[in-house]
Motif scaffolding. Structure first.
Motif, PDB file in Angstrom:
ATOM      1  N   VAL A  13      -1.236   4.470  -7.560  1.00 43.36           N
ATOM      2  CA  VAL A  13      -0.744   3.737  -8.719  1.00 43.36           C
ATOM      3  C   VAL A  13       0.342   2.730  -8.327  1.00 43.36           C
ATOM      4  N   VAL A  14       0.995   2.951  -7.205  1.00 46.97           N
ATOM      5  CA  VAL A  14       1.849   1.931  -6.591  1.00 46.97           C
ATOM      6  C   VAL A  14       1.131   1.427  -5.354  1.00 46.97           C
ATOM      7  N   GLY A  15       0.875   0.135  -5.319  1.00 43.26           N
ATOM      8  CA  GLY A  15       0.223  -0.469  -4.166  1.00 43.26           C
ATOM      9  C   GLY A  15       1.209  -1.317  -3.385  1.00 43.26           C
ATOM     10  N   LEU A  16       0.718  -1.924  -2.317  1.00 41.99           N
ATOM     11  CA  LEU A  16       1.557  -2.803  -1.510  1.00 41.99           C
ATOM     12  C   LEU A  16       0.928  -4.187  -1.444  1.00 41.99           C
ATOM     13  N   GLY A  17       1.648  -5.174  -1.955  1.00 44.14           N
ATOM     14  CA  GLY A  17       1.227  -6.559  -1.810  1.00 44.14           C
ATOM     15  C   GLY A  17       1.617  -7.064  -0.432  1.00 44.14           C
ATOM     16  N   CYS A  18       0.665  -7.664   0.261  1.00 45.82           N
ATOM     17  CA  CYS A  18       0.860  -8.013   1.675  1.00 45.82           C
ATOM     18  C   CYS A  18       1.120  -9.501   1.900  1.00 45.82           C
ATOM     19  N   ASN A  19       1.603 -10.189   0.869  1.00 43.27           N
ATOM     20  CA  ASN A  19       1.816 -11.632   0.998  1.00 43.27           C
ATOM     21  C   ASN A  19       2.959 -11.987   1.943  1.00 43.27           C
ATOM     22  N   ILE A  42       1.248   5.499  -0.442  1.00 37.24           N
ATOM     23  CA  ILE A  42       0.527   4.296  -0.855  1.00 37.24           C
ATOM     24  C   ILE A  42      -0.793   4.213  -0.098  1.00 37.24           C
ATOM     25  N   THR A  43      -1.870   4.009  -0.842  1.00 30.32           N
ATOM     26  CA  THR A  43      -3.192   3.863  -0.219  1.00 30.32           C
ATOM     27  C   THR A  43      -3.861   2.546  -0.572  1.00 30.32           C
ATOM     28  N   PHE A  44      -3.233   1.734  -1.436  1.00 27.45           N
ATOM     29  CA  PHE A  44      -3.834   0.476  -1.881  1.00 27.45           C
ATOM     30  C   PHE A  44      -3.049  -0.692  -1.302  1.00 27.45           C
ATOM     31  N   PHE A  45      -3.724  -1.504  -0.489  1.00 28.79           N
ATOM     32  CA  PHE A  45      -3.099  -2.642   0.175  1.00 28.79           C
ATOM     33  C   PHE A  45      -3.836  -3.916  -0.242  1.00 28.79           C
ATOM     34  N   ASP A  46      -3.090  -4.858  -0.819  1.00 31.60           N
ATOM     35  CA  ASP A  46      -3.696  -6.087  -1.338  1.00 31.60           C
ATOM     36  C   ASP A  46      -3.238  -7.295  -0.533  1.00 31.60           C
ATOM     37  N   THR A  47      -4.202  -8.025   0.028  1.00 33.86           N
ATOM     38  CA  THR A  47      -3.901  -9.207   0.811  1.00 33.86           C
ATOM     39  C   THR A  47      -4.840 -10.339   0.384  1.00 33.86           C
ATOM     40  N   ALA A  48      -4.893 -11.396   1.174  1.00 30.47           N
ATOM     41  CA  ALA A  48      -5.772 -12.539   0.885  1.00 30.47           C
ATOM     42  C   ALA A  48      -5.911 -13.361   2.145  1.00 30.47           C
ATOM     43  N   GLU A  49      -7.038 -14.052   2.256  1.00 29.78           N
ATOM     44  CA  GLU A  49      -7.249 -14.872   3.444  1.00 29.78           C
ATOM     45  C   GLU A  49      -6.207 -15.982   3.565  1.00 29.78           C
ATOM     46  N   ASN A  53      -1.725 -17.823   6.283  1.00 33.63           N
ATOM     47  CA  ASN A  53      -2.826 -18.544   6.943  1.00 33.63           C
ATOM     48  C   ASN A  53      -3.707 -17.593   7.761  1.00 33.63           C
ATOM     49  N   GLY A  54      -3.967 -16.426   7.193  1.00 31.22           N
ATOM     50  CA  GLY A  54      -4.827 -15.449   7.851  1.00 31.22           C
ATOM     51  C   GLY A  54      -4.086 -14.369   8.600  1.00 31.22           C
ATOM     52  N   LEU A  55      -2.815 -14.591   8.893  1.00 36.54           N
ATOM     53  CA  LEU A  55      -2.064 -13.601   9.666  1.00 36.54           C
ATOM     54  C   LEU A  55      -1.796 -12.322   8.868  1.00 36.54           C
ATOM     55  N   SER A  56      -1.719 -12.431   7.541  1.00 38.61           N
ATOM     56  CA  SER A  56      -1.506 -11.225   6.749  1.00 38.61           C
ATOM     57  C   SER A  56      -2.636 -10.233   6.975  1.00 38.61           C
ATOM     58  N   GLU A  57      -3.875 -10.696   6.884  1.00 38.76           N
ATOM     59  CA  GLU A  57      -5.013  -9.810   7.135  1.00 38.76           C
ATOM     60  C   GLU A  57      -4.971  -9.268   8.562  1.00 38.76           C
ATOM     61  N   GLU A  58      -4.690 -10.142   9.507  1.00 41.49           N
ATOM     62  CA  GLU A  58      -4.667  -9.727  10.921  1.00 41.49           C
ATOM     63  C   GLU A  58      -3.593  -8.668  11.168  1.00 41.49           C
ATOM     64  N   PHE A  59      -2.386  -8.910  10.675  1.00 33.67           N
ATOM     65  CA  PHE A  59      -1.291  -7.963  10.896  1.00 33.67           C
ATOM     66  C   PHE A  59      -1.549  -6.652  10.168  1.00 33.67           C
ATOM     67  N   VAL A 272       0.124  -1.004  -9.348  1.00 31.55           N
ATOM     68  CA  VAL A 272       1.182  -2.012  -9.420  1.00 31.55           C
ATOM     69  C   VAL A 272       1.435  -2.502  -8.008  1.00 31.55           C
ATOM     70  N   ILE A 273       1.085  -3.747  -7.737  1.00 31.45           N
ATOM     71  CA  ILE A 273       1.177  -4.261  -6.369  1.00 31.45           C
ATOM     72  C   ILE A 273       2.407  -5.155  -6.218  1.00 31.45           C
ATOM     73  N   ALA A 274       3.385  -4.655  -5.490  1.00 29.83           N
ATOM     74  CA  ALA A 274       4.607  -5.408  -5.223  1.00 29.83           C
ATOM     75  C   ALA A 274       4.767  -5.562  -3.720  1.00 29.83           C
ATOM     76  N   GLY A 275       5.255  -6.707  -3.314  1.00 31.31           N
ATOM     77  CA  GLY A 275       5.512  -6.931  -1.906  1.00 31.31           C
ATOM     78  C   GLY A 275       6.775  -6.213  -1.457  1.00 31.31           C
ATOM     79  N   ALA A 276       6.952  -6.131  -0.153  1.00 29.11           N
ATOM     80  CA  ALA A 276       8.156  -5.512   0.415  1.00 29.11           C
ATOM     81  C   ALA A 276       8.394  -6.109   1.793  1.00 29.11           C
TER      82      ALA A 276
END
Length: 307
Positions: A13-19, A42-49, A53-59, A272-276
């Motif tokens: 129910v608490v996720g991690l935004g990976c921006n 936390i088991t839900f991780f939200d990112t984007a291509e 510039n792609g490094l979020s997914e890679e990291f 709820v996806i919040a960055g950290a």
């Protein structure tokens, strides 16, 4: 950690935004945040291509490593800055995008693949057809969208062929101050059983308690200056937040707790996806979701926001 359904997926129910990954955080700092998130449940991780510039997914993929099977990875396509405007949801663009994301994430499938922004130039039926192919091929488990209006959701539902994959989630801006989805989008989601993934749950930091009337914003903070400050740290919003300050303090809670727990209490919200940017922020976000707001609490919050 409580989990909720996103289609066939189970998400914390608490996720991690990976921006922040690949932008504010390097690979080492990303691993620290990811490790802390996993330890906190936390088991839900939200990112984007487009993030980093792609490094979020890679990291993210590198930080998860062998633990990939323990989590739900959500990523988004269709908003690349180097793509032609309004062309991100074409079938050929989707096929290229998913391969790039799979490679960067170091995985053979994406749990939730989301269209980042509507594409007015591409018929939604074409987009859905390409996404259905990915689901049938096992490259994607579920599909979703982001920044869609109620009318666009209705158009999308009408474009789904019998037995084909359909959107199971909507990722739109939503928080205690920003209530735009409530009149139309949320009722449409309830009608069609879609999960809501609210972004900007902290109003880009305004709901953390850092910003008080008459005080200078902390140096280097997101809302210290620039476009985000102009949008979020308005005189009206700061006054509303101050009223919420008094409300939460009278009950022995914090603004951060209100921001998370208010969303957890809303209908259709799945995660709820919040960055950290630090382990401390991750742990604070997880702890903040534990306040069980009563119906009277929620009514008083609404009254303060509308005052």
């Amino acid at each position: 950690m409580e989990t909720r359904k996103i289609g066939a997926l189970e998400a914390s129910v608490v996720g991690l935004g990976c921006n922040n990954f690949g932008w504010r955080l390097d690979a080492g700092a990303t691993k620290t945040v990811v490790d802390t998130a996993l330890d906190a449940g936390i088991t839900f991780f939200d990112t984007a291509e487009i993030y980093g510039n792609g490094l979020s997914e890679e990291f993210l993929g590198r930080a998860l490593g062998a633990r990939r099977s323990q989590v739900v990875i959500a990523t988004k396509f269709g908003a690349r800055r180097d793509a032609p405007p309004g062309k991100g949801a074409r079938p050929e663009a989707i096929r290229a995008a998913v391969e790039g994301s799979l490679q960067r994430l170091g995985t053979d499938h994406i749990d939730l693949y989301q269209l980042h922004v509507p594409d007015p130039e591409t018929p939604i039926a074409d987009t859905l057809g390409a996404l259905d192919e990915l689901v049938r091929a096992g490259k994607v488990r579920e599909i979703g969208c982001s920044n869609f209006s109620a009318a666009q959701l209705r158009e999308t539902a009408a474009g789904v062929k019998p037995g084909a994959a359909r959107f199971v989630s909507v990722q739109n801006e939503y928080n205690v101050l920003h209530r735009e989805p409530e009149p139309e989008v949320i009722p449409e989601m309830q009608r069609t059983h879609l999960a809501l993934l609210p972004y900007f749950p902290l109003a880009s930091g305004l709901l953390t308690g850092k910003y008080r009337p008459g005080q200078v914003a902390p140096a280097g903070s997101r809302l210290s200056e620039g476009g985000l400050a102009d949008r979020f740290r308005t005189e009206a919003n700061v006054a509303r937040v101050e009223a919420l300050h008094r409300f939460v303090e009278s009950r022995g809670h914090t603004l951060l707790e209100l921001a998370f727990s208010w969303l957890v209490a809303r209908p259709t919200v799945a995660s709820v996806i919040a960055g950290a940017t630090s382990a401390e922020q991750v742990r604070a976000n997880v702890a903040a979701a534990g306040w069980r707001l009563t119906a009277d609490d929620l009514a008083q919050v609404d009254a303060l926001i509308r005052a």
